[in-house]
Motif scaffolding. Structure first.
Motif, PDB file in Angstrom:
ATOM      1  N   PRO A  78      -4.774  -5.746 -12.689  1.00 16.47           N
ATOM      2  CA  PRO A  78      -5.145  -4.339 -12.635  1.00 16.47           C
ATOM      3  C   PRO A  78      -4.249  -3.498 -13.540  1.00 16.47           C
ATOM      4  CG  PRO A  78      -4.118  -5.050 -10.574  1.00 16.47           C
ATOM      5  CD  PRO A  78      -4.110  -6.222 -11.488  1.00 16.47           C
ATOM      6  N   PHE A  86     -12.276   3.880  -4.759  1.00 15.30           N
ATOM      7  CA  PHE A  86     -12.572   2.943  -3.677  1.00 15.30           C
ATOM      8  C   PHE A  86     -13.624   3.521  -2.742  1.00 15.30           C
ATOM      9  CE2 PHE A  86      -8.250   2.114  -5.064  1.00 15.30           C
ATOM     10  CZ  PHE A  86      -8.271   0.748  -5.261  1.00 15.30           C
ATOM     11  N   SER A  90      -9.190   5.595   0.086  1.00 12.63           N
ATOM     12  CA  SER A  90      -7.838   5.043  -0.089  1.00 12.63           C
ATOM     13  C   SER A  90      -6.809   6.061  -0.552  1.00 12.63           C
ATOM     14  CB  SER A  90      -7.859   3.870  -1.077  1.00 12.63           C
ATOM     15  OG  SER A  90      -8.587   2.824  -0.540  1.00 12.63           O
ATOM     16  N   LEU A  92      -3.408   8.142   0.208  1.00 13.06           N
ATOM     17  CA  LEU A  92      -2.244   7.897   1.043  1.00 13.06           C
ATOM     18  C   LEU A  92      -2.083   9.077   1.998  1.00 13.06           C
ATOM     19  CD1 LEU A  92       0.110   6.580  -1.779  1.00 13.06           C
ATOM     20  CD2 LEU A  92      -1.275   5.255  -0.183  1.00 13.06           C
ATOM     21  N   TRP A  94       0.189  10.225   3.854  1.00 20.20           N
ATOM     22  CA  TRP A  94       1.438  10.985   3.942  1.00 20.20           C
ATOM     23  C   TRP A  94       1.676  11.835   2.696  1.00 20.20           C
ATOM     24  CZ3 TRP A  94       0.966   5.779   4.837  1.00 20.20           C
ATOM     25  CH2 TRP A  94       1.123   4.956   3.714  1.00 20.20           C
ATOM     26  N   ARG A 107       2.613   8.033 -13.011  1.00 23.15           N
ATOM     27  CA  ARG A 107       2.665   6.639 -13.437  1.00 23.15           C
ATOM     28  C   ARG A 107       2.224   6.497 -14.902  1.00 23.15           C
ATOM     29  NH1 ARG A 107       2.792   2.931 -15.673  1.00 23.15           N
ATOM     30  NH2 ARG A 107       2.329   0.757 -15.216  1.00 23.15           N
TER      31      ARG A 107
ATOM     32  N   ASP B 163      -5.917  -1.500   1.495  1.00 25.22           N
ATOM     33  CA  ASP B 163      -6.306  -0.350   0.665  1.00 25.22           C
ATOM     34  C   ASP B 163      -5.110   0.257  -0.056  1.00 25.22           C
ATOM     35  OD1 ASP B 163      -8.777  -0.700   1.622  1.00 25.22           O
ATOM     36  OD2 ASP B 163      -8.839   1.100   2.859  1.00 25.22           O
ATOM     37  N   TYR B 164      -4.022   0.451   0.711  1.00 25.12           N
ATOM     38  CA  TYR B 164      -2.844   1.084   0.122  1.00 25.12           C
ATOM     39  C   TYR B 164      -2.235   0.184  -0.940  1.00 25.12           C
ATOM     40  CZ  TYR B 164      -3.200   4.034   4.276  1.00 25.12           C
ATOM     41  OH  TYR B 164      -3.633   4.867   5.256  1.00 25.12           O
ATOM     42  N   ASN B 166      -3.898  -1.955  -2.680  1.00 28.12           N
ATOM     43  CA  ASN B 166      -4.790  -1.911  -3.837  1.00 28.12           C
ATOM     44  C   ASN B 166      -4.507  -0.694  -4.708  1.00 28.12           C
ATOM     45  OD1 ASN B 166      -6.143  -4.282  -3.452  1.00 28.12           O
ATOM     46  ND2 ASN B 166      -7.890  -3.361  -2.397  1.00 28.12           N
ATOM     47  N   VAL B 167      -4.210   0.430  -4.060  1.00 23.21           N
ATOM     48  CA  VAL B 167      -3.841   1.624  -4.823  1.00 23.21           C
ATOM     49  C   VAL B 167      -2.607   1.317  -5.661  1.00 23.21           C
ATOM     50  CG1 VAL B 167      -2.964   3.986  -4.650  1.00 23.21           C
ATOM     51  CG2 VAL B 167      -4.830   3.251  -3.173  1.00 23.21           C
ATOM     52  N   ARG B 169      -1.661  -1.520  -6.674  1.00 21.07           N
ATOM     53  CA  ARG B 169      -1.977  -2.496  -7.721  1.00 21.07           C
ATOM     54  C   ARG B 169      -2.717  -1.851  -8.883  1.00 21.07           C
ATOM     55  NH1 ARG B 169      -4.951  -7.515  -5.575  1.00 21.07           N
ATOM     56  NH2 ARG B 169      -4.602  -8.214  -7.703  1.00 21.07           N
ATOM     57  N   VAL B 170      -3.736  -1.018  -8.596  1.00 18.37           N
ATOM     58  CA  VAL B 170      -4.470  -0.430  -9.723  1.00 18.37           C
ATOM     59  C   VAL B 170      -3.614   0.577 -10.483  1.00 18.37           C
ATOM     60  CG1 VAL B 170      -6.780  -0.798  -8.754  1.00 18.37           C
ATOM     61  CG2 VAL B 170      -5.628   1.374  -8.367  1.00 18.37           C
ATOM     62  N   LEU B 171      -2.653   1.196  -9.790  1.00 21.78           N
ATOM     63  CA  LEU B 171      -1.756   2.103 -10.505  1.00 21.78           C
ATOM     64  C   LEU B 171      -0.593   1.346 -11.143  1.00 21.78           C
ATOM     65  CD1 LEU B 171      -1.434   5.165  -8.082  1.00 21.78           C
ATOM     66  CD2 LEU B 171      -2.911   4.910 -10.057  1.00 21.78           C
ATOM     67  N   LYS B 172      -0.457   0.083 -10.773  1.00 18.89           N
ATOM     68  CA  LYS B 172       0.666  -0.747 -11.271  1.00 18.89           C
ATOM     69  C   LYS B 172       1.994  -0.055 -11.027  1.00 18.89           C
ATOM     70  CE  LYS B 172      -0.174  -4.234 -14.730  1.00 18.89           C
ATOM     71  NZ  LYS B 172      -0.279  -4.474 -16.180  1.00 18.89           N
ATOM     72  N   LEU B 173       2.214   0.368  -9.789  1.00 17.23           N
ATOM     73  CA  LEU B 173       3.457   1.064  -9.455  1.00 17.23           C
ATOM     74  C   LEU B 173       4.618   0.082  -9.479  1.00 17.23           C
ATOM     75  CD1 LEU B 173       2.251   3.199  -6.416  1.00 17.23           C
ATOM     76  CD2 LEU B 173       2.628   3.979  -8.737  1.00 17.23           C
ATOM     77  N   LYS B 177       8.739   2.392  -6.472  1.00 17.91           N
ATOM     78  CA  LYS B 177       7.718   3.386  -6.097  1.00 17.91           C
ATOM     79  C   LYS B 177       6.881   2.874  -4.928  1.00 17.91           C
ATOM     80  CE  LYS B 177       7.566   7.166  -8.683  1.00 17.91           C
ATOM     81  NZ  LYS B 177       7.792   8.457  -8.085  1.00 17.91           N
ATOM     82  N   LYS B 181       6.913   5.251  -1.847  1.00 21.70           N
ATOM     83  CA  LYS B 181       5.688   6.042  -1.681  1.00 21.70           C
ATOM     84  C   LYS B 181       4.671   5.375  -0.754  1.00 21.70           C
ATOM     85  CE  LYS B 181       6.597   9.440  -4.520  1.00 21.70           C
ATOM     86  NZ  LYS B 181       6.609  10.852  -4.159  1.00 21.70           N
ATOM     87  N   ILE B 182       4.751   4.046  -0.585  1.00 18.94           N
ATOM     88  CA  ILE B 182       3.740   3.375   0.218  1.00 18.94           C
ATOM     89  C   ILE B 182       4.349   2.598   1.379  1.00 18.94           C
ATOM     90  CG2 ILE B 182       1.913   1.624   0.185  1.00 18.94           C
ATOM     91  CD1 ILE B 182       1.273   2.546  -2.662  1.00 18.94           C
ATOM     92  N   PRO B 185       6.733   4.937   3.991  1.00 19.30           N
ATOM     93  CA  PRO B 185       6.000   5.869   4.865  1.00 19.30           C
ATOM     94  C   PRO B 185       4.981   5.175   5.758  1.00 19.30           C
ATOM     95  CG  PRO B 185       5.555   6.335   2.533  1.00 19.30           C
ATOM     96  CD  PRO B 185       6.602   5.283   2.567  1.00 19.30           C
ATOM     97  N   ALA B 186       4.361   4.092   5.266  1.00 21.83           N
ATOM     98  CA  ALA B 186       3.360   3.403   6.086  1.00 21.83           C
ATOM     99  C   ALA B 186       4.016   2.674   7.247  1.00 21.83           C
ATOM    100  CB  ALA B 186       2.567   2.423   5.225  1.00 21.83           C
TER     101      ALA B 186
END
Lengths: 266, 261
Positions: A78, A86, A90, A92, A94, A107, B163-164, B166-167, B169-173, B177, B181-182, B185-186
């Motif tokens: 990706p 999605f 999807s 976030l 928070w 990014r 889902d989170y 995947n976000v 992954r597609v943003l390649k964080l 990060k 960011k994920i 907090p999750a």
């Protein structure tokens, strides 16, 4: 290779999964060429692998064999050059609407642009989907349609080569869906985006697409037929309702889905 | 104003009344049992003793005779230190166990085996290693806190919605990060559940641990009053421990609510 002609490309793609019952071939012999600025919908019965194909374009899955290219480069995993919307938004929970989009903007442009420019880009993306008033709202504070619009804004804010949408309006009510379809048409016209959208809604496919890719039923699903939607742009759903050519195209898709490749009762 | 009055009226009948009734019934029953058992002090005798005790909670009469306030504070301090150390080690460990399957498989037999062991069983080891009562008590608290912390944090990381990810992954964080960011907090609500369970257990265990180690603290105080045959004070201690436990729970529930999505 003429990248203008074949902007997004799939060649002899085959996708199989290892399951407990052995190998399951989801997709076989997929060949698709998508030009820059083209709006493609993938339509088929559930389980035909249309979402799998989209995930292959997104790079979330890797094909078992075959090649996939985007803007002349092979798809290997990706990346933000392909914006994904999605099915279930999807976002976030928070982060605010602003925060969700800013994460993507940062990014992609964080290395080259100032914080002020990043903020500007984020606000522009929100304005594009008419959500400037929801900048500081959290996802649980806004409606399903608004969440999906934030998802679209997030994907577009990265200025991707191609926008990949997985049944983006599937979970919305009919009125909201129609409203968002109209908005998407305007956004796509304004941004000249290349779009691949998965849908199971025949009307949506005909209304939005330049070309409809119809898929046969799985296992080992493939592209059964493609249909050029040569209706003039911009399209208006009210005018199309009485357009005979629209109804002809619509019945073509229906014929494919319900006569040639009717789903046997599951 | 009228609406407010009826609202509070509703609150009275729906919430306050049954609660008051329950407490009254409890005290009544206690008084009844006390009447038939001459060694057990009744509610009135206990209340008088409590008034006297709390009129001067912070006196100091040598190392073995200090006010109840000091005893409570030193118990809370032990719980605080033991819990803090467990959080410092348990939360990062939980994140790693949840994120890396290999580490999960490595630690899970150890954690599963040691978790059902009463933390008090670790007291002799603490005494042996630290050669002092106070660090040994803190060590017991640390042990009682560490398991829920690791397990809940790891569970939070493992249950992170695809889902989170995947976000991400597609943003390649970047990994950093993804964490800030994920992942963090999750997982925070799960971490807070771990903290709540830890503190609850720690507060249960500290009384028993202090009975064994002595020194100053609410648990030792109970044991001391038993040796003095001051049963009123033991009953007061039970109420005090209960109320502080309830207070800690309420604070942590409030905190968890603030950080849930």
């Amino acid at each position: 290779m003429n990248t203008l002609q074949k902007y997004v490309l799939a060649e002899n793609v085959r996708m199989s999964f290892d399951t407990k019952q052995g190998k399951f071939v989801a997709l076989e012999n997929i060949n698709l060429r998508i030009s820059k600025g083209e709006f493609i919908t993938l339509i088929g019965h559930s389980g035909c692998g249309k979402s799998t194909l989209l995930n292959l374009f997104a790079g979330l899955l890797a094909p078992s064999s075959g090649f996939m290219f985007c803007a002349g480069r092979e798809i290997a995993g990706p990346g933000p050059d392909r914006g994904v919307v999605f099915q279930n938004h999807s976002l976030l929970p928070w982060l605010t609407c602003f925060g969700n989009i800013h994460l993507a903007v940062e990014r992609v442009f964080g290395a080259t642009e100032s914080p002020l420019q990043l903020k500007q880009r984020t606000l522009e993306a929100l304005a594009l989907v008419h959500l400037s008033h929801a900048t500081d709202k959290y996802p649980h504070e806004i409606s399903g349609g608004m969440k999906q619009r934030v998802g679209i804004a997030r994907a577009l804010s990265m200025q991707p080569n191609v926008l990949l949408m997985d049944e983006p309006f599937g979970a919305l009510d009919a009125l909201t869906r129609a409203h968002l379809q109209d908005e998407l048409m305007k956004i796509v016209a304004a941004t000249q985006s290349t779009v691949v959208m998965v849908t199971h809604d025949v009307d949506e496919a005909v209304l939005l697409s330049d070309r409809i890719v119809m898929m046969t039923n799985g296992p080992a699903a493939t592209i059964g037929s493609t249909l050029d939607v040569d209706l003039p742009q911009p399209r208006d759903r009210m005018a199309l309702a009485s357009n005979t050519h629209y109804h002809l195209l619509r019945s073509e898709v229906l014929k494919f889905l319900y006569q040639k490749h009717a789903k046997t009762a599951a | 104003m009228a609406i407010k009055l009826t609202m509070s009226g509703k609150f009275m009948t729906a919430t306050l009344l049954p609660q008051v009734l329950g407490i009254a019934l409890f005290i009544g029953l206690w008084g009844l049992i006390a009447l038939t058992s001459p060694n057990l002090p009744g509610p009135i005798k206990t209340w008088d003793s409590a008034v006297e005790l709390f009129s001067n909670p912070f006196y100091e009469n040598g190392p073995n005779d200090q006010g109840i306030g000091w005893n409570i504070l030193s118990s809370l301090q032990r719980v605080g230190i033991g819990f803090g150390l467990a959080a410092l080690i348990g939360i990062p460990l939980g994140f790693m166990v949840g994120r890396f399957d290999f580490l999960d498989k490595m630690t899970s037999p150890i954690v599963s085996m040691l978790r059902p062991v009463s933390p008090l069983a670790w007291l002799p080891i603490g005494l042996l290693v630290f050669k002092a009562a106070n660090p040994a008590a803190i060590w017991v608290i640390f042990i009682s806190c560490i398991w829920p912390m690791i397990i809940n944090t790891a569970m939070g990381v493992r249950q992170l919605p695809q889902d989170y990810l995947n976000v991400a992954r597609v943003l390649k964080l970047s990994e950093w990060k993804i964490f800030t960011k994920i992942l963090f907090p999750a997982t925070l609500p799960f971490v807070l559940t771990g903290i709540r369970l830890s503190i609850g257990t720690a507060w249960l265990v500290i009384v028993a641990a202090e009975m064994l180690t002595g020194g100053i603290g609410i648990g030792f105080w109970v044991w001391d009053e038993w040796n003095n045959l001051n049963v009123e004070h033991i009953i007061i201690a039970i109420f005090v421990v209960g109320m502080i436990g309830l207070l800690l729970e309420k604070i942590l529930v409030w905190l968890a609510k603030r950080f849930s999505y």
